[in-house]
Scaffold this active site. Structure first.
Site, PDB file in Angstrom:
ATOM      1  N   GLY A   5      53.387  83.127 157.442  1.00 18.12           N
ATOM      2  CA  GLY A   5      53.879  81.774 157.186  1.00 18.12           C
ATOM      3  C   GLY A   5      53.049  80.747 157.923  1.00 18.12           C
TER       4      GLY A   5
ATOM      5  CD  GLU B 192      61.124  89.624 161.880  1.00 18.02           C
ATOM      6  OE1 GLU B 192      60.879  90.577 162.622  1.00 18.02           O
ATOM      7  OE2 GLU B 192      60.415  88.611 161.833  1.00 18.02           O
TER       8      GLU B 192
END
Lengths: 671, 671
Positions: A189, A433
């Site tokens: 990101g 994650e």
């Protein structure tokens, strides 16, 4: 204090169907909100922050459903930059409660989130000198950071990363390369369009020897004109199911050189002559992952489920469709048993996860203190908890949001309901994650290990001592009301979890003893191991909910309604997984009939308080951004008003002129 | 003939991991494709059509992931108009196999679909005179029609529609009004921006008396400048989770007048003096709904699941991640048992639904012949079938697509994978043409009625005679291989369905006998009734799969691999619903261990043929539009190339200039 959500009411006033739901509340919504917040003072503080942010046009999320990818990106960058200014102006701490409240209120539609991960990785993995150099620059946004770990060909399996960093003693530099297309960094990101710098993870080579994956600080764009630096190819990876505001990027490196001092060196270093030195514990990395997994649960999974419940339940108390009995007014859809069966278990789940989230944070904080005192004993348990609960919670919240969306029928499918964007976003939490299946298998590995240890009479962490408990035989319940006794359903959950763990362990041992390679044996048991890990986490969640209810003050009926929700959560879990409970005969078919009866009774009981129970989550209309879920219940008026704003209704129709008009030319003469 | 998909291969050629999967096929893909198509000739015909359409730039779907709502709408209108021209030029019939092939190939991204519903409603409900007037105009697109039934406040419950049509004897006109905001027409496709006309459903009033809902042809826009007609307010309802190409619209009517002859009058009429006359059977409407529900199953549910399986399985044979054993190469993710457990049951489901779809079409065609011979006996059964299977199939296909998406990890979340758009679209199929819960309860009503009739010794339709079958006691299986015998698992399914239907009926009767109002009693049983309806449809699907396999020629191993898939489908259903099978003791816990063992064995067996099994669906790369699922397996190369095309990478970054650049001004001096 007036409820937060009431401020955006339309002139039509409160929908009377919603008003009557609130009048009938069996408890004080205000007290429940304060209890969820951890005190009335905290509620007041949160509301003041929300008020300040929502009245500031810079943070407006109006028109979000009509924006292009570019517009979303720009708005998110704008918010990130202004938020930083606000934090400075107000003297808030970077991760203090105010900033957390703001992030909840902005629903994550903010840029430069990875900039913070960039900073954290330098703080955790960098030397004091590196921290002193880079952190002040990053804090002031004088550089924009990203975090380049995942590659096109590698996510979960970090050891397999293909990016290389070769040390050149002559120039005292590392030469970075992404030697194959699959080695390209992909997904980071803030990298596609924003970042000037990034932390790159690469296989370190010194004198031809590979030392494994290490992090390097790398400048990727010019500070003068933002163009890629020599040897760097960088860009946006294109559209995603959501997160359009985030510029997830790709990064190709061809012989890009960084100085020796740019390798993050708290735990290891390459010395000028190429000598590789390592010190400190690797375990701290373990702890970082744990902390991230626990930190995302509230904002990325539980809050979205709470919002979806708020929208769907308020709408179901306003929407009328068909008749329960001939001759009557059409019924609120919330009065249908099938609608209750869709929504109320999700509501109970949202509360169950609120409590387990609090528990996980306490566990984590305790673990953190231990680690600061150099005691690493709790790490395996913490890792197993964070992995398993991340998987369980994101999975259940994702299906819960989907159920809420579908329970609103056609209008739920409109972006203006706010539900599709909750879904397209929350589903990502099952993947990032740590992919959920991989995580559950890590929890399973811990459980099997503990089960074996407990069987051998060794000491195991407190959360898994139950694995050595003796089979209790048949469930003693005789009546449907017995299944409203926590000790009855807790025993059933406990026994179910023990059985699933022990039978997986037995199968594994049997395969290995019969000559199957231990890795093949593990793979052949993974479907069952995954199930065992889920059962363990489910059991702990029920147990924790029971304890949380016991600890509630019995003020204004709060404990009573929470007890109902806890019972519903527990019985819904049995009702939805009958086989797991029937299997070893602890519960019988006759018991299941009692469970079903109690479960269906509870739906009717909780239905009465359903609207106040979502009001207590205390979302503003602005943060819900839902034409269906607003506090005043003016559903149809809002849908119509918002549709008018659609650019589609504000512009011409070139498609008509080009393709349809020519066909219609002779129609008039024929009519 | 070369496989369709191979034509878009990149220069890199076939990925060797995919090539090896294909070499290992245990059957002929070409023969299986032909068998699914209903013959090799049909396959050749379909491929020729697909080839023609895909090579025509007018129909190109390139860049679809980068388009705005407006661009999608324009492209869809363009395709619709050109398709009509093509149909004329080629002399195809409007709903012939060629047009069906084209629609499958365009994945429904085409406008004016509701124009066809407009035409069908006139054909079915209009008088000969009305048909003669309107159908030729509509066929030539000299008017653009829509179908305005659903209102802002009413979907499922048609009797509750609030739009009114009051007959004015003085002018011989109907005066149409949407008297409240909830009466506004909302959702009709092709209406927001395209339609000139629509069929409006409204409550008919003559001399103050209400005659219920009737359809009226109404012009809504000028044929000269496309502006709304006096009294008409019309527009687009705004953005949705998908279907951005369709201009779903709203419509407000204020004293809009239509002549008496615009009420569709095949079955009823208002005469000049206001006398209301009705003739013919209402049942035909029943049949129309049935036909629509069955007609959408293939393109809107089963094909998307087949596409999702194709993408996820090919990708899983190319993607390597982690190691099964230390020291080995990283493993294909398809070799992990957990990945097989996600994807292979979806593959089996796609095949199961392919066969049940064929069966439903045959049943429907037979019913249609009966109706033409004025025999309406099969209507209740057909209605129950179409409702229940519409719900079961759309529900399973939707979750199947979601599972495929998540099984592809991060890359599945990119729009470029093709999976998010399959999902955001297929989820709508659970809502439109009858919300699934409502539909299942209609099936349940039929089942309860039949069960009561059968219990009373009356004759019931063939599909439900099993409801009167006697309990068979314990399952005789002794070994895991016994569960590969269809008679064993069919009996288990049958008994499970009978039990769920009979216990719902018993509860219902018990409640009524104990004094509960019969409508309240029904509502209190709906959670269990819904479950019973699902169980019935699930059983029929397994039974039909078994029969389809029996009827397959045993050429080139096709029957053998289909038998494996059928077994997997059946055992996966048991494995996922253990409680329903254990409940009455027909299966025991020991049986469940055998089922699990057989089920897990099957995963490993089918895994070997997984890639050829999706190849047999014969999708072109263009129709998959997936960087992950292309025939050549050049996954990473394609992701990278497609990302380059993103407009985000082709334009400047004003957000950087506005917000970030000012922050970076002093950085250089500090580095």
């Amino acid at each position: 204090m007036a409820p937060l959500g009431s401020r955006d009411a339309l002139p039509g006033g409160m929908n009377p169907d919603l008003a009557s739901e609130r009048l009938a509340a069996s408890f004080s919504v205000e007290l429940l909100t304060a209890s969820l917040d951890g005190g009335a003072e905290r509620t007041r503080g949160r509301r003041a922050i929300v008020e300040a942010i929502e009245s500031d046009p810079v943070f407006s999320q109006e028109n979000q459903y009509f924006q292009s990818q570019n517009e979303k990106y720009e708005a998110a960058v704008r918010r990130a930059v202004y938020l930083q200014k606000k934090i400075r102006a107000m003297g808030w701490t970077q991760n203090g409660p105010e900033v957390q409240d703001i992030c909840r209120c902005l629903s994550g539609d903010i840029a430069l989130v990875l900039h913070r991960v960039f900073m954290r990785s330098i703080s955790v993995l960098g030397s004091d000198k590196q921290i002193a150099k880079w952190i002040p620059l990053a804090t002031d946004y004088q550089i924009i950071g990203s975090y380049a770990q995942t590659e096109l060909g590698h996510g979960t399996y970090l050891q397999g990363l293909e990016t290389t960093a070769v040390f050149d003693t002559a120039t005292q530099e590392f030469i970075l390369n992404t030697p194959k297309i699959s080695a390209m960094k992909w997904w980071p990101g803030d990298m596609g369009r924003s970042a000037t710098h990034t932390v790159v993870f690469a296989q370190l080579y010194v004198h031809g020897k590979c030392y494994g994956v290490h992090p390097f600080i790398l400048q990727i764009r010019s500070l003068e004109d933002h163009s890629p630096r020599p040897g760097v190819t960088v860009g946006d990876i294109g559209p995603k199911m959501d997160f359009q505001h985030a510029d997830n990027g790709f990064l190709l490196l061809q012989n890009v050189r960084v100085p020796r001092e740019n390798m993050l060196s708290k735990f290891c270093e390459v010395q000028p002559d190429g000598t590789y030195v390592r010190w400190g514990s690797q375990k701290i990395n373990y702890f970082t992952m744990t902390s991230v997994r626990i930190s995302i649960l509230s904002d990325e999974a539980i809050v979205p489920l709470m919002k979806a419940c708020t929208i769907a339940i308020r709408y179901s108390a306003v929407r009328r469709q068909s008749k329960l009995k001939p001759g009557e007014q059409e019924a609120k859809i919330l009065d249908y048993q099938t609608q209750q069966q869709k929504l109320l278990p999700q509501l109970a789940t949202a509360y169950a996860f609120h409590f387990i989230n609090t528990y996980l944070h306490e566990l984590f904080n305790k673990g953190y203190q231990d680690i600061q005192a150099k005691n690493f004993d709790s790490l395996p348990e913490l890792h197993a908890f964070s992995s398993g609960f991340k998987a369980l919670i994101t999975q259940h919240c994702t299906s819960g949001v989907e159920i809420c969306l579908r329970a609103c029928g056609g209008h739920g499918y409109s972006l203006l309901s706010g539900l599709p964007s909750l879904y397209t976003r929350i589903i990502a939490s099952c993947i990032y994650e740590g992919e959920n299946t991989v995580l559950l298998l890590q929890t399973a590995r811990f459980l099997i290990k503990c089960f074996m240890a407990a069987s051998a009479g060794q000491r195991v962490p407190p959360s898994v001592t139950y694995l050595s408990s003796v089979k209790s035989g048949k469930c003693p319940a005789k009546d449907k009301s017995d299944f409203l006794r926590p000790e009855i359903y807790l025993k059933a959950y406990e026994q179910m979890a023990v059985r699933l763990v022990s039978s997986s362990a037995a199968k594994l041992q049997h395969l290995i003893q019969s000559g199957v390679d231990k890795h093949d044996a593990w793979n052949q048991c993974t479907v069952q191991l995954e199930k065992a890990a889920k059962a363990h986490c489910h059991y702990i969640t029920v147990k924790n909910f029971v304890e949380a209810v016991e600890n509630l003050d019995n003020k204004a009926g709060i404990q009573k309604i929470m007890k109902h929700l806890c019972d519903l959560f527990a019985l819904h879990g049995i009702f939805s997984n009958v086989g797991d409970f029937l299997y070893d005969g602890h519960l019988t078919a006759a018991h299941m009939d009692l469970v079903t009866a109690s479960y269906l009774d509870l739906l009717a009981v909780i239905r009465k308080d359903a609207v106040p129970l979502v009001d207590a989550f205390d979302f503003t209309d602005k943060s819900l951004s839902s034409a269906l879920g607003s506090y005043d219940g003016q559903v149809y008026q809002r849908l119509y008003e918002w549709a008018q704003k659609s650019p589609t209704n504000q512009q011409g129709n070139p498609a008509y002129d080009k393709y349809l008009k020519p066909l219609l030319q002779n129609t008039l003469s024929k009519l």
